[in-house]
Design a protein around this motif. Structure first.
Motif, PDB file in Angstrom:
ATOM      1  N   ASP A 167       0.826  -1.203   0.000  1.00 49.67           N
ATOM      2  CA  ASP A 167       0.000   0.000   0.000  1.00 49.67           C
ATOM      3  C   ASP A 167       0.862   1.255   0.000  1.00 49.67           C
ATOM      4  O   ASP A 167       0.638   2.192  -0.791  1.00 49.67           O
ATOM      5  CB  ASP A 167      -0.917   0.029   1.227  1.00 49.67           C
ATOM      6  N   GLU A 168       1.860   1.287   0.879  1.00 53.87           N
ATOM      7  CA  GLU A 168       2.734   2.457   0.963  1.00 53.87           C
ATOM      8  C   GLU A 168       3.587   2.603  -0.299  1.00 53.87           C
ATOM      9  O   GLU A 168       3.882   3.717  -0.737  1.00 53.87           O
ATOM     10  CB  GLU A 168       3.626   2.365   2.203  1.00 53.87           C
ATOM     11  N   LYS A 171       1.345   4.166  -2.849  1.00 56.21           N
ATOM     12  CA  LYS A 171       1.157   5.589  -2.546  1.00 56.21           C
ATOM     13  C   LYS A 171       2.385   6.400  -2.968  1.00 56.21           C
ATOM     14  O   LYS A 171       2.259   7.512  -3.492  1.00 56.21           O
ATOM     15  CB  LYS A 171       0.891   5.776  -1.061  1.00 56.21           C
ATOM     16  N   SER A 199      -6.622  -4.611  -1.085  1.00 52.35           N
ATOM     17  CA  SER A 199      -6.128  -3.558  -0.213  1.00 52.35           C
ATOM     18  C   SER A 199      -5.827  -2.285  -0.988  1.00 52.35           C
ATOM     19  O   SER A 199      -6.054  -1.167  -0.505  1.00 52.35           O
ATOM     20  CB  SER A 199      -4.876  -4.024   0.529  1.00 52.35           C
ATOM     21  N   LEU A 200      -5.316  -2.439  -2.215  1.00 46.19           N
ATOM     22  CA  LEU A 200      -4.916  -1.279  -3.006  1.00 46.19           C
ATOM     23  C   LEU A 200      -6.089  -0.498  -3.575  1.00 46.19           C
ATOM     24  O   LEU A 200      -5.940   0.688  -3.903  1.00 46.19           O
ATOM     25  CB  LEU A 200      -4.024  -1.723  -4.164  1.00 46.19           C
ATOM     26  N   LYS A 203      -6.659   2.694  -1.817  1.00 45.66           N
ATOM     27  CA  LYS A 203      -5.468   3.357  -1.281  1.00 45.66           C
ATOM     28  C   LYS A 203      -4.880   4.383  -2.238  1.00 45.66           C
ATOM     29  O   LYS A 203      -4.220   5.324  -1.818  1.00 45.66           O
ATOM     30  CB  LYS A 203      -4.396   2.310  -0.943  1.00 45.66           C
TER      31      LYS A 203
END
Length: 263
Positions: A167-168, A171, A199-200, A203
């Motif tokens: 995820d990070e 981002k 999850s993405l 995000k």
């Protein structure tokens, strides 16, 4: 280029001159690539990407002028043969070269490795390149060419960024102006982890593409969570990327996709 559940077919360009497995002339390489591209277009795919996957073992981060020249000739032949949006990846991590080819051959996108964060690929350590790559895109007047970027890429170890989750990483790619992030399994033809894809979804605000392991049997699981699907191995005989395109697999996949598009 509209990425609305697009199916992007992979053309694995035959080994280019100067690489260990090279056996075809440029003319023959072009003929094979054009044939595959036309098969994809007739089957109803939305876009095509070309990749020099037969050039093993890959160089790291750059390639010689002979590869750039050959890929440009192949890309131009495919561009002249089909009307679909076209993209290119030059292994391994030769992202500036891919941009140069895309600009010269009027392609619409590239697939870039190592955009954000470093990782250890099977070619060795590959550093992040976003700043340099996008400045190069600006310098050659190629801003219209989209840069889709792998994150937590296949065939790589990500231990050095083990404290940075996917995820990070996505981002960071978005912050560094990626036009879309590509999620893969652990190697060519391996399926992505569904929980990572889910999850993405919320995000990032850029497209999320699947870059490996999509089949007619599992595409329904990924369909709600991805903007586009890059498919290569499944379309080949026996699901092996080195083989010729299987018309049966191609037909089965697109029939499956057409059912989702009707809903």
């Amino acid at each position: 280029m509209n990425l609305n559940k697009s199916i992007i077919g992979m053309v694995h360009v035959q080994a280019l001159p100067g690489t260990p497995n090279s056996k075809f002339s440029i003319e023959e390489i072009c003929e094979i690539a054009v044939k595959e591209a036309r098969q994809y277009e007739v089957a109803g795919l939305d876009a095509i990407i070309m990749e020099n996957m037969h050039d093993v073992p890959y160089l790291k981060g750059s390639v010689g002028p002979e590869i750039v020249a050959a890929m440009t000739v192949v890309a131009k032949a495919v561009r002249d043969a089909v009307s679909l949006p076209l993209g290119i990846q030059i292994l391994a991590g030769a992202n500036k070269e891919a941009l140069a080819v895309a600009k010269a051959a009027n392609l619409q996108f590239i697939r870039a490795e190592g955009f954000v964060f470093g990782h250890v690929a099977d070619e060795g350590y590959m550093d992040a390149c976003a700043g340099e790559l996008l400045r190069y895109r600006k310098a050659i007047g190629a801003e219209a060419i989209l840069v889709f970027t792998d994150i937590k890429k296949k065939h790589s170890s990500h231990a050095i960024t083990g404290d940075v989750d996917i995820d990070e990483t996505a981002k960071a790619a978005e912050f560094f102006l990626s036009d879309g992030v590509i999620v893969t399994g652990t190697s060519t033809g391996k399926a992505v982890y569904l929980h990572e894809l889910k999850s993405l979804k919320d995000k990032v605000h850029i497209p999320v593409l699947i870059g490996s392991g999509v089949t007619a049997e599992n595409v329904h699981e990924y369909w709600p969570y991805a903007s586009a699907f890059i498919v290569g191995s499944y379309f080949k005989d026996n699901g092996y990327w080195k083989n010729k395109i299987s018309e049966e697999s191609l037909k089965t996949f697109m029939q499956t996709v057409s059912q989702f598009r009707k809903k």
